[in-house]
Design an enzyme around this catalytic site. Sequence first.
Site, PDB file in Angstrom:
ATOM      1  N   ARG A 197       0.799  -1.102  -0.103  1.00 25.54           N
ATOM      2  CA  ARG A 197       0.024  -0.057  -0.009  1.00 25.54           C
ATOM      3  C   ARG A 197       0.742   1.236  -0.041  1.00 25.54           C
ATOM      4  NH1 ARG A 197      -5.261  -0.314   1.180  1.00 25.54           N
ATOM      5  NH2 ARG A 197      -5.742  -2.309   1.051  1.00 25.54           N
TER       6      ARG A 197
ATOM      7  N   HIS B 110      12.609  -2.871  -1.619  1.00 23.82           N
ATOM      8  CA  HIS B 110      11.891  -3.165  -3.040  1.00 23.82           C
ATOM      9  C   HIS B 110      12.644  -4.091  -3.975  1.00 23.82           C
ATOM     10  CE1 HIS B 110       9.354  -2.363  -6.453  1.00 23.82           C
ATOM     11  NE2 HIS B 110      10.424  -2.204  -7.139  1.00 23.82           N
TER      12      HIS B 110
ATOM     13  N   ASP C 212       8.868   7.872   1.437  1.00 30.13           N
ATOM     14  CA  ASP C 212       8.464   9.172   1.238  1.00 30.13           C
ATOM     15  C   ASP C 212       6.904   9.039   0.656  1.00 30.13           C
ATOM     16  OD1 ASP C 212       8.816   8.857  -1.323  1.00 30.13           O
ATOM     17  OD2 ASP C 212      10.274  10.391  -1.492  1.00 30.13           O
ATOM     18  N   GLU C 213       6.412   9.976   0.187  1.00 32.75           N
ATOM     19  CA  GLU C 213       5.024  10.109  -0.256  1.00 32.75           C
ATOM     20  C   GLU C 213       4.857   9.446  -1.838  1.00 32.75           C
ATOM     21  OE1 GLU C 213       6.716  12.752   0.417  1.00 32.75           O
ATOM     22  OE2 GLU C 213       7.179  13.366  -1.616  1.00 32.75           O
TER      23      GLU C 213
ATOM     24  N   GLU D 262      17.547  -9.321  -0.626  1.00 30.49           N
ATOM     25  CA  GLU D 262      16.808  -8.661   0.357  1.00 30.49           C
ATOM     26  C   GLU D 262      16.824  -8.958   1.716  1.00 30.49           C
ATOM     27  OE1 GLU D 262      12.690  -8.531  -0.734  1.00 30.49           O
ATOM     28  OE2 GLU D 262      13.101  -8.767  -3.054  1.00 30.49           O
TER      29      GLU D 262
HETATM   30  C1  GAR Z   1       9.673  -8.823  -1.426  1.00 34.93           C
HETATM   31  O1  GAR Z   1      10.166  -9.248  -2.747  1.00 34.93           O
HETATM   32  C2  GAR Z   1       9.780  -7.360  -1.348  1.00 34.93           C
HETATM   33  O2  GAR Z   1      10.915  -6.689  -1.839  1.00 34.93           O
HETATM   34  C3  GAR Z   1       8.416  -7.029  -2.228  1.00 34.93           C
HETATM   35  O3  GAR Z   1       7.518  -7.922  -1.963  1.00 34.93           O
HETATM   36  C4  GAR Z   1       8.050  -9.078  -1.523  1.00 34.93           C
HETATM   37  C5  GAR Z   1       7.636  -9.513  -0.211  1.00 34.93           C
HETATM   38  O4  GAR Z   1       8.123 -10.905   0.319  1.00 34.93           O
HETATM   39  N1  GAR Z   1       7.938  -5.568  -2.058  1.00 34.93           N
HETATM   40  C6  GAR Z   1       7.617  -4.663  -2.882  1.00 34.93           C
HETATM   41  O5  GAR Z   1       7.372  -5.015  -4.183  1.00 34.93           O
HETATM   42  C7  GAR Z   1       7.127  -3.368  -2.554  1.00 34.93           C
HETATM   43  N2  GAR Z   1       7.076  -2.504  -3.426  1.00 34.93           N
HETATM   44  P1  GAR Z   1       7.757 -11.158   1.547  1.00 34.93           P
HETATM   45  O6  GAR Z   1       6.539 -11.092   2.111  1.00 34.93           O
HETATM   46  O7  GAR Z   1       8.395 -12.640   1.716  1.00 34.93           O
HETATM   47  O8  GAR Z   1       9.013 -10.563   2.524  1.00 34.93           O
END
Ligand code: GAR
Length: 202
Positions: free
Chosen positions: A93, A111, A143-144, A176
Amino acid sequence: MGVLKIGVLASGRGTNLQAIIDAARDGRLQARVVVVISDKEQAYALQRAAKAGIPHFFINPGAYPSKDSYERVIVDILRQHEVELVCLAGYMRIVGPVMLETFPNQMMNIHPSLLPSFPGLHAQRQAVEYGVRFSGCTVHFVDEGVDTGPIILQAVVPVQQDDDEESLAARILEQEHRIYIEAIRLFQEGRLMVEGRRVIIN
Ligand code: GAR
């Protein structure tokens, strides 16, 4: 420096949440996940929190008349748990002014791309389809905008010829988990300073 109190917001399976919980538990982080909040009732992240004995809440955005009123509830919970850093971990969100004003430069997101390339949804698919040779992941202050805040850390992941969205996503995910912990550690040690768009690491 004391133990950093972290609140995590997650919408899905929660592997980044788990990485943070594990690092806090085994002493790699001087931190504790004190609360987990999800906008999705079925998010596996909530079960991970339950298994770890961490207070967890499903807050249904649909039950509130506006984004502000929904976020006020989230902010109240975070404050009740004395959260000092909010980590978005697959929280799908856009964060609004209520949360941003409460936690200025105290909210991070992970990300799965080398921002500013491929913001938004399906970043790994976008990378494969575009044909880039390198992708990766980014931890940034929130940020926004959508995935636009000041960048704290990035990791590069080469794209293989035979990669599809899933295989690339799996290799990015390993990175990540690594850089999210590292970024939290820098924050906990008071080593991050935001100057405009740039984050200085002391
Ligand atoms: C991760 O790959 C994260 O980088 C991405 O959702 C996945 C969550 O995985 N986030 C985004 O795309 C945000 N824009 P997780 O629930 O296993 O941590």
